[in-house]
Design a protein around this motif. Structure first.
Motif, PDB file in Angstrom:
ATOM      1  N   SER A 103       0.841  -1.202   0.000  1.00 29.60           N
ATOM      2  CA  SER A 103       0.000   0.000   0.000  1.00 29.60           C
ATOM      3  C   SER A 103       0.872   1.246   0.000  1.00 29.60           C
ATOM      4  CB  SER A 103      -0.933   0.003   1.211  1.00 29.60           C
ATOM      5  OG  SER A 103      -1.842  -1.074   1.155  1.00 29.60           O
ATOM      6  N   ARG A 107       1.159   4.167  -3.125  1.00 30.25           N
ATOM      7  CA  ARG A 107       1.053   5.613  -2.920  1.00 30.25           C
ATOM      8  C   ARG A 107       2.336   6.311  -3.359  1.00 30.25           C
ATOM      9  NH1 ARG A 107      -1.327   3.522   2.319  1.00 30.25           N
ATOM     10  NH2 ARG A 107      -3.565   3.416   1.878  1.00 30.25           N
ATOM     11  N   SER A 128      -7.104  -0.625  -3.803  1.00 32.24           N
ATOM     12  CA  SER A 128      -7.628   0.657  -3.313  1.00 32.24           C
ATOM     13  C   SER A 128      -6.514   1.615  -2.901  1.00 32.24           C
ATOM     14  CB  SER A 128      -8.576   0.425  -2.134  1.00 32.24           C
ATOM     15  OG  SER A 128      -7.923  -0.278  -1.086  1.00 32.24           O
ATOM     16  N   SER A 129      -5.353   1.102  -2.513  1.00 30.41           N
ATOM     17  CA  SER A 129      -4.269   1.998  -2.096  1.00 30.41           C
ATOM     18  C   SER A 129      -3.732   2.810  -3.263  1.00 30.41           C
ATOM     19  CB  SER A 129      -3.137   1.206  -1.441  1.00 30.41           C
ATOM     20  OG  SER A 129      -2.653   0.199  -2.304  1.00 30.41           O
ATOM     21  N   ASP A 132      -6.053   5.658  -3.570  1.00 32.77           N
ATOM     22  CA  ASP A 132      -5.659   6.655  -2.569  1.00 32.77           C
ATOM     23  C   ASP A 132      -4.526   7.527  -3.107  1.00 32.77           C
ATOM     24  OD1 ASP A 132      -7.470   5.415  -0.878  1.00 32.77           O
ATOM     25  OD2 ASP A 132      -5.949   4.323   0.256  1.00 32.77           O
ATOM     26  N   VAL A 135      -5.704  10.154  -5.522  1.00 36.36           N
ATOM     27  CA  VAL A 135      -6.248  11.308  -4.800  1.00 36.36           C
ATOM     28  C   VAL A 135      -5.118  12.187  -4.281  1.00 36.36           C
ATOM     29  CG1 VAL A 135      -7.536  12.013  -2.752  1.00 36.36           C
ATOM     30  CG2 VAL A 135      -8.396  10.141  -4.175  1.00 36.36           C
ATOM     31  N   LEU A 136      -4.128  11.573  -3.651  1.00 35.25           N
ATOM     32  CA  LEU A 136      -3.018  12.339  -3.076  1.00 35.25           C
ATOM     33  C   LEU A 136      -2.266  13.135  -4.142  1.00 35.25           C
ATOM     34  CD1 LEU A 136      -1.565   9.650  -0.639  1.00 35.25           C
ATOM     35  CD2 LEU A 136      -2.693  11.778   0.026  1.00 35.25           C
ATOM     36  N   ARG A 432      -9.457  13.662  -6.677  1.00 35.26           N
ATOM     37  CA  ARG A 432      -8.994  14.594  -5.635  1.00 35.26           C
ATOM     38  C   ARG A 432     -10.022  15.685  -5.387  1.00 35.26           C
ATOM     39  NH1 ARG A 432      -4.157  16.064  -3.172  1.00 35.26           N
ATOM     40  NH2 ARG A 432      -4.045  18.247  -2.539  1.00 35.26           N
ATOM     41  N   TYR A 435     -12.881  14.189  -3.421  1.00 36.89           N
ATOM     42  CA  TYR A 435     -12.471  13.841  -2.060  1.00 36.89           C
ATOM     43  C   TYR A 435     -12.500  15.049  -1.138  1.00 36.89           C
ATOM     44  CZ  TYR A 435      -9.555  11.891   1.689  1.00 36.89           C
ATOM     45  OH  TYR A 435      -9.078  11.456   2.907  1.00 36.89           O
ATOM     46  N   SER A 454     -16.086   8.943  -1.569  1.00 38.35           N
ATOM     47  CA  SER A 454     -15.334   7.882  -0.905  1.00 38.35           C
ATOM     48  C   SER A 454     -14.853   6.858  -1.924  1.00 38.35           C
ATOM     49  CB  SER A 454     -16.200   7.174   0.136  1.00 38.35           C
ATOM     50  OG  SER A 454     -16.719   8.081   1.084  1.00 38.35           O
ATOM     51  N   SER A 455     -13.796   6.152  -1.541  1.00 37.49           N
ATOM     52  CA  SER A 455     -13.361   4.973  -2.274  1.00 37.49           C
ATOM     53  C   SER A 455     -13.896   3.763  -1.517  1.00 37.49           C
ATOM     54  CB  SER A 455     -11.833   4.921  -2.350  1.00 37.49           C
ATOM     55  OG  SER A 455     -11.398   3.753  -2.999  1.00 37.49           O
ATOM     56  N   GLY A 493     -13.877   1.603   3.495  1.00 34.12           N
ATOM     57  CA  GLY A 493     -14.283   2.958   3.166  1.00 34.12           C
ATOM     58  C   GLY A 493     -15.736   3.256   3.453  1.00 34.12           C
TER      59      GLY A 493
END
Length: 507
Positions: A103, A107, A128-129, A132, A135-136, A432, A435, A454-455, A493
């Protein structure tokens, strides 16, 4: 490029020691007085007595913090050597030890490719990571769908043609591609051909090989994607390669993108790693690398055992290995022999119920299940006797042999109560943006047609069914609620355990 299994090409892999783990061991044997973190001080006295009683004094003594002389402080340290040996073993230009699992690697990869541009094509069955990470990093995702076995609920990989079309369909320049191989069920995609497609488009290729850390360490195993042209490869050494849970690797390939990606990955590592990385996990990775390159006899014995197990399943009147059919799919070029997706429809129960009964009544823990299947995995170098599993399945089958209509994929799917995997809703906002937008909670029925913030990912296996910025469909709500209600299901989530409410963009 040279396969990691050709150890003559990597002289460092011939060494039979684990430099980081050995240095940690040497430090633990010293009669040191720790007036620093961690608070237990490596001793069994006072409040640490409970820790020592539970874990053992030796485990406490190995819990040495970062920036320790003789381990990782300075230049050319034992940790530096351990990282170099890992890069050599897997055929990478550079390798990072990850103590927050694959994970963290996902990212890291998303943040790093953000330096190349925002356009990314990702396999829809990504973990799912990585979502994430999208989004980041503020990435703009397009998707390529894997081939899906609808009957058995199995997502495989993608073909070069489907990837080429997905890149062409993206509304902006694609700077990176993110794909998953091997799959959760052991199907292996054609990384070389996929890398060629990505690179022709000017995009870096990221491979989530969380399940493939053992690839390339024996001629009878698939080759490591690190040696097949991938630019970034993430691997969970804890899954089959023997290290502790939550330990993983990120490899940078020696490719045309390496000079741009290396500093970006170094920065992303600092943003995602703990400043107090766990020494046990890093030592475990170091030892796993040492043992992978120096345990050829154990790996060969393990492969022989796997062949016998697979032959027993295929020769059985009642069970079938689904991976025997994987090579009929255009996206699959090989299989991982250490993952055993077993068709259990002859038991008269769905796979989720079988997995639950195996756990509760027989103390047997299968990795995951679908309506028709349980997936067992064998760690590389291990040779367990699976007679206990077959005896348990036979007992379950005998108890349900009279169930009307039992023994078919259709009956197992109906029994599971879980609908078919839904198609994704339309992406109407960047993940993003969604979110961070103002949101509200609404009942499930009112969430249909609204935009998720949400994810939401059904576990196992953790593939997102809804992303931030996507429309929520009626089929998705039905599917997620059914998973949440199943004996071994969970939705990451979700606002609540039953998925009775959803968080959506505020009107």
């Amino acid at each position: 490029m040279t396969s990691a299994s050709d150890h003559s090409a990597f002289p460092g892999t011939a060494k039979t020691y684990a430099p980081y783990a050995d240095a940690l061991q040497a430090a633990a044997k010293r009669d040191s007085l720790f007036l620093s973190t961690p608070g237990h001080g490596g001793t069994t006295t006072g409040i640490s007595a409970g820790q020592a009683e539970f874990f053992g004094e030796h485990t406490l003594s190995l819990d040495i913090p970062p920036l320790f002389d003789g381990i990782d402080l300075g230049v050319d340290t034992p940790k530096d050597e351990a990282l170099q040996l890992a890069a050599e073993a897997w055929g990478a230009r550079r390798t990072w030890f990850l103590t927050n699992g694959s994970s963290q690697g996902n990212r890291m990869a998303a943040l790093a490719i953000g330096t190349l541009g925002t356009g990314v094509v990702t396999q829809r069955s990504a973990h799912s990571s990585f979502i994430d990470g999208i989004v980041l990093a503020g990435l703009n995702p397009g998707f390529v769908s894997p081939n899906v076995d609808e009957v058995n609920g199995i997502a495989h990989g993608v073909t070069p043609d489907s990837l080429r079309h997905a890149i062409a369909a993206h509304p902006e320049k694609v700077s990176a591609v993110y794909l998953v191989t091997p799959s959760y069920f052991g199907a292996v995609a054609d990384v070389s051909a996929l890398a060629e497609v990505a690179h022709e488009a000017g995009a870096a290729l990221i491979i989530d090989a969380a399940w493939g850390a053992h690839f390339g360490f024996h001629p009878d195993l698939p080759e490591s994607p690190v040696t097949l042209g991938a630019d970034i490869v993430i691997m969970s050494t804890h899954k089959l390669a023997g290290s502790f849970t939550q330990s993983a690797l990120l490899h940078l390939g020696d490719t045309e993108f390496a000079n741009r990606l290396e500093p970006a990955l170094a920065r992303a590592f600092m943003m995602t790693a703990s400043t107090s990385e766990n020494a046990h996990l890093m030592a475990s990775i170091d030892i796993a690398r040492r043992d992978l390159v120096n345990s050829q006899d154990a790996i060969a014995d393990s492969l022989d055992n796997i062949r016998q197990i697979r032959a027993r399943i295929e020769g059985s009147e009642h069970y079938h290995l689904l991976s025997g059919d994987f090579m009929n799919h255009a996206d699959v070029v090989d299989i991982d022999p250490f993952r055993l997706p077993i068709d259990i429809t002859s038991t008269g129960l769905d796979g989720h119920a079988v997995r639950k009964r195996l756990t509760e009544e027989f103390d047997i823990f299968a990795e995951m299940a679908t309506a028709t299947t349980i997936v067992a995995l064998i760690g590389i170098g291990k040779s367990p006797d699976l007679g206990r599993l077959f005896d348990a399945l036979d007992q379950i089958r005998a108890e349900n042999s009279g169930t009307p209509g039992a023994g078919t994929a259709e009956s197992a799917t109906r029994a599971s109560g879980i609908p078919a995997l839904p198609n994704a809703g339309e992406l109407v906002a960047l993940p993003r943006d969604a979110y961070f937008a103002e949101s509200e909670l609404v009942p499930a029925a009112e969430a249909i047609g609204r935009t998720s913030v949400s994810s939401l990912a059904a576990y196992p296996p953790g593939i997102p069914n809804v992303l931030p910025g996507e429309r929520i469909t009626a089929e998705t709500v039905e599917f997620l609620q059914a998973v949440a209600a199943s004996p071994s299901g969970h939705v990451r989530g979700g606002v609540d355990a039953t998925l009775s409410t959803f968080r959506v963009l505020k009107d």
